[in-house]
Design a protein around this motif. Structure first.
Motif, PDB file in Angstrom:
ATOM      1  N   UNK A 133      17.233 -25.151  -0.407  1.00  0.00           N
ATOM      2  CA  UNK A 133      16.372 -26.310  -0.218  1.00  0.00           C
ATOM      3  C   UNK A 133      15.974 -26.503   1.308  1.00  0.00           C
ATOM      4  N   UNK A 134      14.798 -27.317   1.518  1.00  0.00           N
ATOM      5  CA  UNK A 134      14.345 -27.657   2.761  1.00  0.00           C
ATOM      6  C   UNK A 134      14.438 -29.265   2.789  1.00  0.00           C
ATOM      7  N   UNK A 135      14.705 -29.724   3.902  1.00  0.00           N
ATOM      8  CA  UNK A 135      14.701 -31.142   4.198  1.00  0.00           C
ATOM      9  C   UNK A 135      13.677 -31.350   5.524  1.00  0.00           C
ATOM     10  N   UNK A 136      13.237 -32.559   5.586  1.00  0.00           N
ATOM     11  CA  UNK A 136      12.242 -32.986   6.672  1.00  0.00           C
ATOM     12  C   UNK A 136      12.459 -34.493   6.724  1.00  0.00           C
ATOM     13  N   UNK A 137      11.674 -34.994   7.793  1.00  0.00           N
ATOM     14  CA  UNK A 137      11.423 -36.334   7.739  1.00  0.00           C
ATOM     15  C   UNK A 137       9.913 -36.475   8.605  1.00  0.00           C
ATOM     16  N   UNK A 138       9.321 -37.557   8.158  1.00  0.00           N
ATOM     17  CA  UNK A 138       7.803 -37.873   8.594  1.00  0.00           C
ATOM     18  C   UNK A 138       7.808 -39.300   8.881  1.00  0.00           C
ATOM     19  N   UNK A 139       6.686 -39.797   9.314  1.00  0.00           N
ATOM     20  CA  UNK A 139       6.328 -41.017   9.406  1.00  0.00           C
ATOM     21  C   UNK A 139       5.347 -41.557   8.475  1.00  0.00           C
ATOM     22  N   UNK A 140       5.054 -42.767   8.166  1.00  0.00           N
ATOM     23  CA  UNK A 140       4.025 -42.960   7.086  1.00  0.00           C
ATOM     24  C   UNK A 140       2.632 -42.750   7.900  1.00  0.00           C
ATOM     25  N   UNK A 141       2.403 -42.838   9.120  1.00  0.00           N
ATOM     26  CA  UNK A 141       1.145 -42.755   9.867  1.00  0.00           C
ATOM     27  C   UNK A 141       1.099 -41.121  10.037  1.00  0.00           C
ATOM     28  N   UNK A 142       2.129 -40.248   9.804  1.00  0.00           N
ATOM     29  CA  UNK A 142       1.971 -38.926  10.135  1.00  0.00           C
ATOM     30  C   UNK A 142       1.198 -37.938   8.773  1.00  0.00           C
ATOM     31  N   UNK A 143       2.245 -37.409   8.245  1.00  0.00           N
ATOM     32  CA  UNK A 143       1.625 -36.552   7.250  1.00  0.00           C
ATOM     33  C   UNK A 143       2.648 -36.690   5.833  1.00  0.00           C
ATOM     34  N   UNK A 144       2.932 -37.499   5.215  1.00  0.00           N
ATOM     35  CA  UNK A 144       3.534 -37.757   4.058  1.00  0.00           C
ATOM     36  C   UNK A 144       2.715 -37.022   2.824  1.00  0.00           C
ATOM     37  N   UNK A 145       1.585 -37.338   2.812  1.00  0.00           N
ATOM     38  CA  UNK A 145       0.685 -36.541   1.804  1.00  0.00           C
ATOM     39  C   UNK A 145       0.535 -34.966   2.045  1.00  0.00           C
ATOM     40  N   UNK A 146       0.649 -34.711   3.067  1.00  0.00           N
ATOM     41  CA  UNK A 146       1.016 -32.994   3.485  1.00  0.00           C
ATOM     42  C   UNK A 146       2.003 -32.592   2.714  1.00  0.00           C
ATOM     43  N   UNK A 147       3.092 -33.105   2.894  1.00  0.00           N
ATOM     44  CA  UNK A 147       4.312 -32.604   2.344  1.00  0.00           C
ATOM     45  C   UNK A 147       4.538 -32.806   1.040  1.00  0.00           C
TER      46      UNK A 147
END
Length: 152
Positions: free
Chosen positions: A106-120
């Protein structure tokens, strides 16, 4: 006479805003060695992909690591004028393929709501946690994606 252990409780601590990268690497290495000794997993490797112009300037890239059958994306960045052309998707897919080649499930990552959650999310990542209010009125979002060989 002060014991060795109590000396550390009285030693002066120094906060550093811009520590030398080599000093930070010492901390990371020592924590990694501890984790490897406890878990028996000593297969950690950096996972970094760069996109460079002919001049050598970095215009996009991904940095993270693989360890313990998991890949982690620390940073994924594409220069603003190159966004929306599929370069970020190619970087992420390349990282996933390499992580799978290394035995990751598996892969893990984090992002912010103003970055790219939809992209992921669009690329198969599922939200596994959120930290609202950081920073300010935004949310830090933690995501995971199971890699192909681990899907049921």
């Amino acid at each position: 006479m002060m014991s060795r252990g109590s000396w550390y409780l009285s030693v002066e601590l120094h906060v550093e805003d811009e520590p030398p990268p080599a000093d930070v690497a010492v901390l990371n290495d020592r924590l990694y060695r501890h984790n490897a000794a406890i878990t028996g997993c000593d297969n950690g490797r950096w996972l970094t992909i760069f996109v460079r112009e002919e001049t050598g300037e970095i215009v996009a890239g991904l940095h993270g690591w693989t360890w313990g059958r998991t890949g982690f994306v620390q940073t994924l960045w594409v220069r603003e004028d190159l966004r929306g052309r599929g370069l970020g998707a190619r970087l992420l897919t390349t990282a996933e393929v390499e992580a799978e080649r290394r035995g990751c499930r598996e892969m893990h990552l984090d992002t912010h709501s103003y970055q790219a959650p939809g992209f992921y999310r669009h690329r198969g990542y599922e939200v596994i946690g959120e930290l609202p209010g950081w920073p300010e009125q935004t949310t830090r979002i933690f995501l995971r994606k199971k890699l192909p060989d681990s899907r049921e």
